[in-house]
Enzyme design. Sequence first.
Site, short mmCIF file in Angstrom:
data_model
loop_
_atom_site.label_atom_id
_atom_site.label_comp_id
_atom_site.label_asym_id
_atom_site.label_seq_id
_atom_site.Cartn_x
_atom_site.Cartn_y
_atom_site.Cartn_z
N HIS A 80 0.84 -1.20 0.00
CA HIS A 80 0.00 0.00 0.00
C HIS A 80 0.87 1.24 0.00
CE1 HIS A 80 -4.22 1.21 0.43
NE2 HIS A 80 -3.73 2.33 0.95
N ASP A 159 -13.94 2.72 6.32
CA ASP A 159 -12.91 3.42 5.54
C ASP A 159 -13.50 3.90 4.21
OD1 ASP A 159 -10.19 4.32 5.02
OD2 ASP A 159 -10.20 2.81 3.44
N ARG A 166 -13.15 12.44 3.55
CA ARG A 166 -11.88 13.14 3.77
C ARG A 166 -11.39 13.79 2.48
NH1 ARG A 166 -8.19 8.72 5.29
NH2 ARG A 166 -6.58 10.30 5.42
N SER A 181 -6.70 4.47 8.19
CA SER A 181 -7.30 4.13 6.89
C SER A 181 -6.50 3.02 6.21
CB SER A 181 -7.32 5.40 6.02
OG SER A 181 -7.51 5.09 4.67
N LYS A 185 -7.58 -1.31 6.23
CA LYS A 185 -7.74 -2.05 4.95
C LYS A 185 -6.76 -3.21 4.87
CE LYS A 185 -7.33 1.42 1.94
NZ LYS A 185 -7.73 2.70 2.49
N1 URA Z 1 -4.18 5.69 1.38
C1 URA Z 1 -5.21 5.23 2.15
O1 URA Z 1 -5.67 4.11 1.99
N2 URA Z 1 -5.70 6.06 3.07
C2 URA Z 1 -5.23 7.28 3.29
O2 URA Z 1 -5.71 7.95 4.16
C3 URA Z 1 -4.17 7.76 2.48
C4 URA Z 1 -3.67 6.94 1.53
#
Ligand code: URA
Length: 422
Positions: A80, A159, A166, A181, A185
Site C-alpha cells: 500500500h 474506511d 476526507r 485508513s 484495509k
Molecule cells: N491511502 C489510504 O488508503 N488512506 C489514506 O488515508 C491515504 C492513503
Amino acid sequence: MRITDVIAAKRRGEELTDEQIGFWIDGLESFADYQNSALLMAIVINGMSFRETSTLTRAMLQSGSSLDLSRYGDVTVDKHSTGGVGDGTSLIVMPVAAACGKIAAKLSGRGLGHTGGTLDKLESVDGVRTDLSQREFFDIIDKTGIAIAGQTDSLCPADKYLYALRDVTATVDSIPLIASSVMSKKLAAGARNIVLDVKTGRGAFLKTREESETLAKIMVGIGSRVGSNVSALVTDMDSPLENCIGNAIEVQCALRILRGEERGEVYDVSKALCAALGVDGGAFDRAIASGAAYAKFESMIAAQGGKPGCLDRLPVAKYSVTVEARESGYVADVDALKVARAVLEAGGGRKRKGDPILPEVGARLHVAVGDRAERGMPLATLYFSRPGDEELAALLADAFSIAAQEPPRKSRIICKIDKEDL
Ligand code: URA
C-alpha cells in the site's frame, strides 16, 4: 453518549476513550456528513495518540468482516502507498509477486486529494470491476494468485465512507487518519506480509521526512502488534515517480514496465518494495524478463471482468497540449503537486465526493529532474477531453524549474522501517 460531545472533546484536544471512538465508528453512517467532517477536522488539528490511532484502526477494521487468507499459508502479500503522483507501483509489485509464487491479495483505494488511486486506474480498463464480493475475491485468487479490490459494504465500510468524505473536506493529511485508513484495509485484507510505501515531500500528504517516518512507525507498530509481518519504505515524492500521471496513462506505463519495454525509478522502487515482501532482485528481474509478471497482470484483468483486447484499447483523450522549455538549462525540479493539480483540474481526479473521473485524462513528462532541456524542447504533454482545459497547460508548465547548474541526484528511497526500528 452524543456525537457532538465526542466532537467537542477532540476539538478541546482531549484524548478520546475507546468507547468514544467505538461509538463514532459504530454509528458513522447514522451521523450527518457535517458531524463526521467536524470530527475529522478536529482530529487533523489536534491529532491522536498511538492508543487512539490503534483503537480507531481496530474499530474501522471491525466495521466489516475480514478475509481469512490462512488457507494459503505464509505466502500472502499486500502492498500500500500512502498516496503519490505518478505512482503505479501496485500495478507492478502485485503481478511480479504473484509471478514469484506469492498470493497477491490487495484492498486498494480510489484517488484521494491530488493523488491517484489504484482502483480508479484499474477501472479505466474496459470492463474491469473492483467492487468484488468476498466470494469473487477468493475465486479470483484461487484461479490467478492475484486480485485487487476496493473496500466494500462488507470489507472496511467505515474506511470506504471516511475516505470519500476526507477527500472533499481537506482532512486527508493527518497521521492518525492515514494510519487507520491504510492499516484497517490492510488488516481486513488479511495478508501475512505487508509492505507500505510511505511517501514524503511536496506530492505526498506528509511533507517532511520526520512526519513520514512517524507515520511509517505507527503503521508498522499497529500491524506488528497483531502479528503481521509489516515493513515500510519512506520514499521521496517531491517529483512524480513515473513519467505518466493519470489513470489509463498509468496503466499504460505499468504495461510497458511489465513487458520489459521501460525501466526507470518506478522499476527500482517496485523492486525494493518486492524485496520487502520476500521477492529478491534477481527473481524480480526474471519475472519481468520472462513475461510471467505481465501474464499475471493479464489474467487478473480478465478475471476481474476486463473485456477481450481491453489492454490494447485503453481510453485516449481527444485533445492534447504540449508545454515547452522557455530557456535552456537543466531540469532542476518538477513539482509533483502542480503536475497532479493540472491532471485533477482536467477531470483526472475528484473535487467532490462521488464525482466521476475522466480516465483518459493525464500528463506525460518528457524530461525528468537532472535532464538537460534546450529552449523550445517539449517538457510535458497534458491530455484532456473538455475544450478549454488547454489553459491548464500553464499549471503544468509552472511545475518545471530550469537552472544553469545540474541539480544533485536524490535517492527515491529514503529509509526502511521494520519492526526492529520501533
Ligand atoms: N491511502 C489510504 O488508503 N488512506 C489514506 O488515508 C491515504 C492513503
